[in-house]
Design a protein around this motif. Structure first.
Motif, mmCIF file in Angstrom:
data_model
loop_
_atom_site.group_PDB
_atom_site.id
_atom_site.type_symbol
_atom_site.label_atom_id
_atom_site.label_comp_id
_atom_site.label_asym_id
_atom_site.label_seq_id
_atom_site.Cartn_x
_atom_site.Cartn_y
_atom_site.Cartn_z
ATOM 1 N N VAL A 155 0.855 -1.187 0.000
ATOM 2 C CA VAL A 155 0.000 0.000 0.000
ATOM 3 C C VAL A 155 0.895 1.242 0.000
ATOM 4 N N PRO A 156 0.791 2.082 -1.013
ATOM 5 C CA PRO A 156 1.648 3.275 -1.093
ATOM 6 C C PRO A 156 1.321 4.292 -0.001
ATOM 7 N N ALA A 157 2.171 5.287 0.121
ATOM 8 C CA ALA A 157 1.981 6.349 1.101
ATOM 9 C C ALA A 157 0.654 7.065 0.868
ATOM 10 N N GLY A 158 -0.020 7.407 1.968
ATOM 11 C CA GLY A 158 -1.264 8.153 1.889
ATOM 12 C C GLY A 158 -2.483 7.341 1.479
ATOM 13 N N GLN A 159 -2.348 6.015 1.407
ATOM 14 C CA GLN A 159 -3.470 5.164 1.025
ATOM 15 C C GLN A 159 -3.647 4.052 2.058
ATOM 16 N N ARG A 160 -4.658 3.221 1.848
ATOM 17 C CA ARG A 160 -4.905 2.061 2.695
ATOM 18 C C ARG A 160 -5.615 1.012 1.853
ATOM 19 N N ALA A 161 -5.693 -0.212 2.358
ATOM 20 C CA ALA A 161 -6.315 -1.294 1.594
ATOM 21 C C ALA A 161 -6.993 -2.282 2.533
ATOM 22 N N GLU A 162 -7.973 -2.988 2.000
ATOM 23 C CA GLU A 162 -8.656 -4.051 2.728
ATOM 24 C C GLU A 162 -8.576 -5.330 1.903
ATOM 25 N N LEU A 163 -8.436 -6.464 2.589
ATOM 26 C CA LEU A 163 -8.454 -7.734 1.878
ATOM 27 C C LEU A 163 -8.931 -8.843 2.806
ATOM 28 N N ILE A 164 -9.353 -9.923 2.198
ATOM 29 C CA ILE A 164 -9.774 -11.112 2.938
ATOM 30 C C ILE A 164 -8.826 -12.241 2.549
ATOM 31 N N LEU A 165 -8.184 -12.848 3.547
ATOM 32 C CA LEU A 165 -7.235 -13.919 3.299
ATOM 33 C C LEU A 165 -7.958 -15.226 2.998
ATOM 34 N N PRO A 166 -7.239 -16.242 2.522
ATOM 35 C CA PRO A 166 -7.889 -17.514 2.134
ATOM 36 C C PRO A 166 -8.689 -18.178 3.241
ATOM 37 N N ASP A 167 -8.369 -17.882 4.517
ATOM 38 C CA ASP A 167 -9.094 -18.497 5.635
ATOM 39 C C ASP A 167 -10.243 -17.628 6.126
ATOM 40 N N SER A 168 -10.555 -16.555 5.383
ATOM 41 C CA SER A 168 -11.624 -15.601 5.711
ATOM 42 C C SER A 168 -11.212 -14.563 6.758
ATOM 43 N N THR A 169 -9.942 -14.549 7.154
ATOM 44 C CA THR A 169 -9.441 -13.486 8.032
ATOM 45 C C THR A 169 -9.483 -12.152 7.280
ATOM 46 N N LYS A 170 -9.989 -11.106 7.963
ATOM 47 C CA LYS A 170 -10.062 -9.777 7.361
ATOM 48 C C LYS A 170 -8.842 -8.958 7.770
ATOM 49 N N VAL A 171 -8.258 -8.236 6.827
ATOM 50 C CA VAL A 171 -7.076 -7.430 7.090
ATOM 51 C C VAL A 171 -7.258 -6.042 6.492
ATOM 52 N N TRP A 172 -6.954 -5.031 7.307
ATOM 53 C CA TRP A 172 -6.865 -3.656 6.824
ATOM 54 C C TRP A 172 -5.391 -3.278 6.867
ATOM 55 N N LEU A 173 -4.853 -2.799 5.762
ATOM 56 C CA LEU A 173 -3.436 -2.471 5.669
ATOM 57 C C LEU A 173 -3.275 -0.962 5.564
ATOM 58 N N ASN A 174 -2.453 -0.392 6.450
ATOM 59 C CA ASN A 174 -2.262 1.058 6.505
ATOM 60 C C ASN A 174 -1.245 1.518 5.458
ATOM 61 N N ALA A 175 -1.077 2.837 5.369
ATOM 62 C CA ALA A 175 -0.188 3.441 4.385
ATOM 63 C C ALA A 175 1.250 2.950 4.535
ATOM 64 N N HIS A 176 1.930 2.841 3.398
ATOM 65 C CA HIS A 176 3.355 2.505 3.371
ATOM 66 C C HIS A 176 3.612 1.163 4.036
ATOM 67 N N SER A 177 2.707 0.192 3.800
ATOM 68 C CA SER A 177 2.793 -1.120 4.455
ATOM 69 C C SER A 177 2.795 -2.234 3.424
ATOM 70 N N LYS A 178 3.354 -3.384 3.824
ATOM 71 C CA LYS A 178 3.441 -4.536 2.930
ATOM 72 C C LYS A 178 3.047 -5.806 3.682
ATOM 73 N N LEU A 179 2.229 -6.625 3.047
ATOM 74 C CA LEU A 179 1.820 -7.903 3.615
ATOM 75 C C LEU A 179 2.116 -9.012 2.616
ATOM 76 N N ILE A 180 2.817 -10.057 3.081
ATOM 77 C CA ILE A 180 3.098 -11.233 2.257
ATOM 78 C C ILE A 180 2.300 -12.401 2.825
ATOM 79 N N TYR A 181 1.529 -13.065 1.966
ATOM 80 C CA TYR A 181 0.663 -14.153 2.432
ATOM 81 C C TYR A 181 0.511 -15.210 1.335
ATOM 82 N N PRO A 182 0.259 -16.463 1.701
ATOM 83 C CA PRO A 182 0.115 -17.513 0.692
ATOM 84 C C PRO A 182 -1.268 -17.481 0.048
ATOM 85 N N VAL A 183 -1.331 -17.974 -1.174
ATOM 86 C CA VAL A 183 -2.614 -18.063 -1.866
ATOM 87 C C VAL A 183 -3.554 -19.000 -1.131
ATOM 88 N N SER A 184 -2.996 -20.043 -0.535
ATOM 89 C CA SER A 184 -3.791 -20.949 0.302
ATOM 90 C C SER A 184 -2.925 -21.397 1.483
#
Length: 232
Positions: free
Chosen positions: A26-55
């Motif tokens: 997520v670039p500076a000044g932005q944010r993102a939402e996603l749902i992981l393969p196990d249905s866990t919800k994640v909100w990612l703040n600005a200037h952040s990186k999340l690495i996760y498996p497809v399954s």
């Protein structure tokens, strides 16, 4: 928002199985939402990186975070959820928490809103189990525990920057981080004063500075080419 994938190989007794990992930045000044393969919800703040498996494979659910994220973990007692960061690992079964662990910042902060999490790190003599409503801060080699104060802070998920009686020098540190911009500040008295207020992230860093100018005497100059703001 950049989304990429890379393939790693995991060995087992029978054969090598390819694991596909996704990287969400997520670039500076932005944010993102996603749902992981196990249905866990994640909100990612600005200037952040999340690495996760497809399954997620059997036995565990593991992601890697550089930055700040808010998790609502889907409960699964047989498959713990682990968040790996630069300084500490967070292990949960099903819970709701906020963790801030930027690689360029000498600070780790986790707030547990619901459930229970277990912390582990090389410099911890034993694992530490947090309770709901607790906040752990790691700074300058020391750990401290406190109760969560204002819940407004977590409104960054909604695109709001909320400051509750914070020193202005700490607010400026947040602006540097969330907007990925250099801010040079002279040693001015107002930096030690405190401020409370709410701002929309999309309005930008200058909106915060202009509001602060209503109460404090300072000027600033922005150099877009150098990505630099000078306050004096």
């Amino acid at each position: 928002i950049l989304l990429g994938g890379n393939i790693l190989l995991q060995k087992d007794d029978r054969k090598e199985l390819p694991l596909l990992y996704q990287t969400l930045y997520v670039p500076a000044g932005q944010r993102a939402e996603l749902i992981l393969p196990d249905s866990t919800k994640v909100w990612l703040n600005a200037h952040s990186k999340l690495i996760y498996p497809v399954s997620f494979k059997e036995g565990t659910r593991q992601v890697e975070l550089d930055g700040e994220a808010y998790f609502e973990v889907s409960h699964n007692v047989d498959k713990p959820f682990i968040v790996r960061t630069k300084s500490m690992n967070v292990k949960v079964l099903g819970t709701e928490f906020n963790v801030s662990a930027y690689s360029g910042v000498e600070e780790f902060n986790i707030s547990l809103l619901r459930g229970s999490v277990e912390l582990s790190a090389p410099d911890l003599s034993r694992k530490y189990r947090m309770t709901a409503g607790e906040q752990i801060l790691y700074r300058e080699g020391k750990y401290s525990s406190a109760r969560i104060g204002s819940m407004d802070y977590f409104k960054w998920k909604e695109g709001l920057l909320c400051f509750n009686n914070q020193p202005i020098h700490m607010i400026i540190d947040k602006l540097r981080l969330y907007y990925d911009i250099r801010i040079e500040v002279a040693d001015l008295p107002f930096l030690k004063e405190r401020y409370s207020g709410k701002f929309r992230v999309k309005d930008g860093v200058e909106q915060v500075l202009k509001v602060l100018q209503l109460e404090h005497k300072f000027t600033y100059v922005k150099d877009n080419e150098l990505n630099l703001i000078t306050i004096k």
